[in-house]
Structures are given as C-alpha cells and as structure tokens.
Scaffold this active site. Structure first.
Site, PDB file in Angstrom:
ATOM      1  N   ARG A  71      42.353   1.001  44.459  1.00  0.00           N
ATOM      2  CA  ARG A  71      41.692   2.024  45.496  1.00  0.00           C
ATOM      3  C   ARG A  71      41.427   1.478  46.732  1.00  0.00           C
ATOM      4  NH1 ARG A  71      40.361   5.217  47.723  1.00  0.00           N
ATOM      5  NH2 ARG A  71      38.518   6.505  47.184  1.00  0.00           N
ATOM      6  N   ASP A  95      44.667  15.569  40.918  1.00  0.00           N
ATOM      7  CA  ASP A  95      43.371  16.093  41.046  1.00  0.00           C
ATOM      8  C   ASP A  95      43.684  17.661  40.946  1.00  0.00           C
ATOM      9  OD1 ASP A  95      40.486  15.347  41.680  1.00  0.00           O
ATOM     10  OD2 ASP A  95      40.648  17.315  42.914  1.00  0.00           O
TER      11      ASP A  95
HETATM   12  O1  CP3 Z   1      42.124  10.461  34.462  1.00  0.00           O
HETATM   13  C1  CP3 Z   1      41.816  11.765  34.472  1.00  0.00           C
HETATM   14  O2  CP3 Z   1      41.253  12.239  33.962  1.00  0.00           O
HETATM   15  C2  CP3 Z   1      42.855  12.358  35.584  1.00  0.00           C
HETATM   16  C3  CP3 Z   1      42.504  12.525  36.969  1.00  0.00           C
HETATM   17  C4  CP3 Z   1      41.292  13.661  37.459  1.00  0.00           C
HETATM   18  C5  CP3 Z   1      40.745  13.514  38.723  1.00  0.00           C
HETATM   19  N1  CP3 Z   1      40.249  14.700  38.892  1.00  0.00           N
HETATM   20  C6  CP3 Z   1      40.835  12.257  39.222  1.00  0.00           C
HETATM   21  C7  CP3 Z   1      40.105  11.933  40.365  1.00  0.00           C
HETATM   22  C8  CP3 Z   1      41.484  14.920  37.103  1.00  0.00           C
HETATM   23  C9  CP3 Z   1      41.794  15.565  35.756  1.00  0.00           C
HETATM   24  C10 CP3 Z   1      40.339  15.628  37.879  1.00  0.00           C
HETATM   25  C11 CP3 Z   1      40.058  16.867  37.742  1.00  0.00           C
HETATM   26  C12 CP3 Z   1      39.145  17.408  38.799  1.00  0.00           C
HETATM   27  N2  CP3 Z   1      38.898  17.138  39.976  1.00  0.00           N
HETATM   28  C13 CP3 Z   1      38.117  18.565  38.614  1.00  0.00           C
HETATM   29  C14 CP3 Z   1      38.135  19.170  37.038  1.00  0.00           C
HETATM   30  C15 CP3 Z   1      37.150  18.173  36.205  1.00  0.00           C
HETATM   31  C16 CP3 Z   1      35.798  18.275  36.198  1.00  0.00           C
HETATM   32  O3  CP3 Z   1      35.446  17.111  36.320  1.00  0.00           O
HETATM   33  O4  CP3 Z   1      34.885  19.292  36.242  1.00  0.00           O
HETATM   34  C17 CP3 Z   1      37.322  18.735  39.547  1.00  0.00           C
HETATM   35  C18 CP3 Z   1      36.028  19.539  39.824  1.00  0.00           C
HETATM   36  C19 CP3 Z   1      37.797  17.831  40.436  1.00  0.00           C
HETATM   37  C20 CP3 Z   1      37.415  17.848  42.004  1.00  0.00           C
HETATM   38  C21 CP3 Z   1      36.964  16.240  42.521  1.00  0.00           C
HETATM   39  N3  CP3 Z   1      37.759  15.333  42.611  1.00  0.00           N
HETATM   40  C22 CP3 Z   1      35.522  16.269  42.818  1.00  0.00           C
HETATM   41  C23 CP3 Z   1      34.465  16.880  42.581  1.00  0.00           C
HETATM   42  C24 CP3 Z   1      35.662  14.803  43.027  1.00  0.00           C
HETATM   43  C25 CP3 Z   1      34.709  13.713  43.755  1.00  0.00           C
HETATM   44  C26 CP3 Z   1      33.509  13.508  42.701  1.00  0.00           C
HETATM   45  C27 CP3 Z   1      34.011  12.284  41.849  1.00  0.00           C
HETATM   46  O5  CP3 Z   1      33.981  12.399  40.632  1.00  0.00           O
HETATM   47  O6  CP3 Z   1      34.257  11.290  42.698  1.00  0.00           O
HETATM   48  C28 CP3 Z   1      37.012  14.214  42.957  1.00  0.00           C
HETATM   49  C29 CP3 Z   1      37.807  12.829  43.305  1.00  0.00           C
HETATM   50  C30 CP3 Z   1      38.508  12.414  42.138  1.00  0.00           C
HETATM   51  N4  CP3 Z   1      39.382  13.051  41.335  1.00  0.00           N
HETATM   52  C31 CP3 Z   1      38.304  11.015  41.692  1.00  0.00           C
HETATM   53  C32 CP3 Z   1      39.373  10.819  40.456  1.00  0.00           C
HETATM   54  C33 CP3 Z   1      39.453   9.542  39.764  1.00  0.00           C
HETATM   55  C34 CP3 Z   1      37.320   9.936  42.290  1.00  0.00           C
HETATM   56  C35 CP3 Z   1      38.254   9.204  42.842  1.00  0.00           C
HETATM   57  C36 CP3 Z   1      37.931   8.184  43.904  1.00  0.00           C
HETATM   58  O7  CP3 Z   1      37.425   8.094  44.805  1.00  0.00           O
HETATM   59  O8  CP3 Z   1      38.713   6.931  43.700  1.00  0.00           O
END
Ligand code: CP3
Length: 362
Positions: A54, A90
């Site tokens: 990242r 995502d």
């Molecule tokens: O390994 C896995 O589980 C697969 C990848 C995955 C991601 N997002 C990668 C990600 C999955 C299955 C999701 C689903 C997702 N994304 C949901 C549903 C699941 C849940 O948690 O309720 C939702 C609501 C999102 C939306 C989302 N994406 C948010 C709110 C955020 C920011 C908050 C956070 O956790 O950082 C993201 C970013 C995100 N999606 C990251 C990852 C690994 C963080 C990544 C980074 O900044 O490197």
C-alpha cells in the site's frame, strides 16, 4: 450387471456434484472433515506485506490491477492456511460504473464525489454490464482460481446490498446516523425504489459475472441496513430489493452467503430475503442466532473480531465458545462477525486458524 453399473453411474454423478472442499461442503450443509474457516477482511492492513504494498499503490490501484489484487488475495491464504480466499476488492467500485466518483481518502475512508441529492440524480445513474466496468476484479478472480484450484481452496466473490450502497451514494461516505439516506427514502419513495432497483440490477449482474469468472461462492454484504432501520422500515424499503437480488443470484449455481449486519431485531426476516448461507454478526451467541435462522440452514460466523485483540487464553476461550455453540452440526463456516481491525496481531490469526482446524478435525 445393469443394476451395478447404474449404482456406479449414480455414485460418480454424486461425486461430481458433491464438493470435496470443507468450505463448499459446509455451505451446502454437508458434513466436512474439519470446520472450515476464513475471516472477513482477511487481506488488509493488519498484514505487514499488505501495508508495504500500500505504500507503493493506492487502494483503487490494488483493486483495479488483476496481478496486484491476486497477490493481496493470496497473502493470508498462503500465510495461514485458510479454507477460502475472498477476492481483494471493495463493495464500492461498482458505483463508479454507474456514474459516481469514488475515492478512498487516508484516514477518512471512502468518499463519493457528487452524492445523489435529487430524483434526477437517480435517473441519471447507468446500469452498464459488469464485464465492462469491473473487468479488473473479474480477471483477478480468474487468476486466483487458477492459482488455488490445484490446492483445493475455493474463491469467494462479493458485492454490496442495495441499501448499503445507496447509503454511500447518498451520504457521500460512511455515516453514523444515515440522516440523508433516511430523509431521501421517506421523502421520495418512488425514486428510492428506482435507486434500489438499479443497484440490485447492477449487483446481480456483477455477482453472476463473478461466478462465470470462477467464483465458487458469493457473499452479499448488507453492512448498514440493520444499523439504520427498524424492522418495519426494513421490511418495506429494503427487503423487497434484497429478495430481488438473491432471487436473481440464485441462478449463479454457487452458494450465496447473506451477510446482513446488525439485524438481531429481525434476523429471521433478513435471512428470509434469500441466500443459501446466513452470515451472522457477533451480537447474538451463535446457537441462539442459528436457532432463529433455522438449524437446517448453513451459517457463517460469529466471533467478535475484537476477540483477536485479547491475550491468547481469552481468545481461545472465545473461539471454543463459538465452536461449542455450533456443537459439531454440519453447515458451520467459522468466521468473525465483522471485519478484522488493523490492530489485529498476525500471530492471533495464525493461532485461530490452527486451533479451529485442530479442534474440529475428524
Ligand atoms: O480481505 C477481504 O476481506 C476482502 C476485501 C474487502 C475490502 N472491503 C477491502 C478494503 C471487502 C470484503 C470489503 C467490503 C466492504 N467495504 C464493506 C462491507 C463489509 C463491512 O466491513 O461491513 C464496506 C462497508 C466497505 C466500504 C469501505 N471500504 C470502508 C468503510 C472502508 C474504510 C474503512 C476501512 O476499513 O479502512 C473501506 C476501505 C477498505 N476496503 C480497506 C480494505 C482492505 C482499507 C484499505 C486501505 O486503506 O488500505
């Protein structure tokens, strides 16, 4: 002679249709030689290799470049011996194809550039095919499948449910109270219906495309409907669209996991929207939640992900509690009840997977 060859034919047909992988067996309610385990957000910031990657690439770059998405997907599978891989992506990128701007801003999470504010904005949203708009993720699924097929580890594809995606499209980001979303839902019920119908159409098409690309199971994340809405509003404004989505995706020919968070007040109703497997969050003890869903239906869950922040003795007791409540019934996929947090110690993930396997191996 004719009879015995008939038996052989039937047995080989059964062998063809009955999966051997523990995760796919559990998804069909079949006994497995161990309780399969995978973890929500298993590929993410708690992994040092992920954080290193990242530093060089944005989240959207990782998601849109099939080779990078494949590398991230495989990281936790190679490291911990998990029973399934979830393709690294995502729930929000499919909104870009519909005409919305998406960015992930460090510290602030996802941001939608010009959120939906009027009925006209809803009518301007497109519904292009996933093959055109999500080709990077579809290619990543093909690559991951090719890599994992010889190792017998299935690949999971996923998408967001209509309410959860609508909340991002309207709020412009993650919300605490869903004020704008609910105001729109209550003031413009006809446009709300059109919006959720478009979202369900696009997600159904995307999930079917993921199955065609090689996904062996599909998960639908409804992260926020349960947090935002009481039962009656859920039944009126959300359930019909979730039913439509699950009905369309049932044609994929692979098990579908319905993971609706925060729906303890109406778990049976949320589960009744569809899906083969019910994903459980961590709010109810597993046995009580499973009873409400019906023991004939496979379930996935439901360790509180904060348990992984505890010392091993405490973590182990909590894993054992989930397994005790599952009571060896077929149709249990071990998982956390919401995503792993970035502070999760890598060693606890390793020990968790080892412990579930050791305790449940036949
Ligand atoms: O390994 C896995 O589980 C697969 C990848 C995955 C991601 N997002 C990668 C990600 C999955 C299955 C999701 C689903 C997702 N994304 C949901 C549903 C699941 C849940 O948690 O309720 C939702 C609501 C999102 C939306 C989302 N994406 C948010 C709110 C955020 C920011 C908050 C956070 O956790 O950082 C993201 C970013 C995100 N999606 C990251 C990852 C690994 C963080 C990544 C980074 O900044 O490197």
């Amino acid at each position: 002679m004719a009879e015995s060859s008939g038996v052989t034919a039937a047995a080989s047909a059964a062998a063809e249709t009955e999966p051997t992988q523990p995760f796919l067996r559990a998804c069909r309610g079949l006994p497995a030689d161990r309780t399969p385990v995978w973890l929500l957000r298993q590929a993410g910031r708690y992994l040092p290799e992920y954080r290193a990657l990242r530093e060089r690439h944005s989240l959207l770059e990782l998601i849109r470049t099939p080779e990078l998405a494949t590398e991230v997907t495989l990281m936790p599978v190679n490291e911990f011996g998990l029973d399934a891989a979830i393709v690294f992506s995502d729930i929000l990128p499919p909104l870009v194809g519909m005409g919305l701007d998406l960015d992930f801003v460090k510290g602030d999470g996802p941001q939608i550039g010009s959120p939906i504010a009027s009925t006209r904005d809803v009518d301007l949203l497109g519904t292009p095919p996933a093959e055109e708009t999500m080709s990077g993720t579809l290619e990543a699924i093909r690559l991951v499948r090719a890599e994992l097929e010889p190792r017998g580890v299935p690949v999971i594809g996923f998408a967001g449910a209509p309410f959860t995606l609508a909340s991002y499209a309207i709020e412009g980001g993650t919300s605490k109270d869903f004020t704008r979303t609910k105001a729109f839902m209550l003031s413009e019920p006809a446009a709300w219906k059109r919006l959720l119908t478009k979202l369900a159409t696009v997600q159904a098409d995307y999930l079917l495309a993921q199955a065609r690309a090689g996904a062996q199971a599909l998960q639908v994340f409804d992260s926020w409907a349960g947090r935002a809405l009481g039962r009656e509003d859920y039944l009126r404004y959300v359930a019909p669209h979730n039913r439509e989505l699950f009905a369309a995706v049932a044609r994929a020919g692979v098990p579908v996991i319905n993971f609706s968070l925060g729906v303890s007040a109406y778990l049976a109703e949320a589960a009744a929207c569809g899906g083969d497997v019910v994903g459980l969050d961590w709010q109810l003890p597993l046995d009580e939640a499973w009873r409400r869903v019906g023991f004939e239906r496979p379930v996935q869950g439901n360790l509180d992900p904060a348990s992984l922040l505890a010392p091993w003795r405490e973590l182990r007791a909590r894993i054992d509690d989930v397994l005790d409540r599952a009571d060896g019934r077929p149709g249990h996929v071990f998982n956390v009840g919401h995503g792993l947090v970035p502070q999760t110690p890598v060693d606890n993930v390793r020990r968790l997977v080892e412990h579930v396997h050791e305790r449940t191996s036949a």
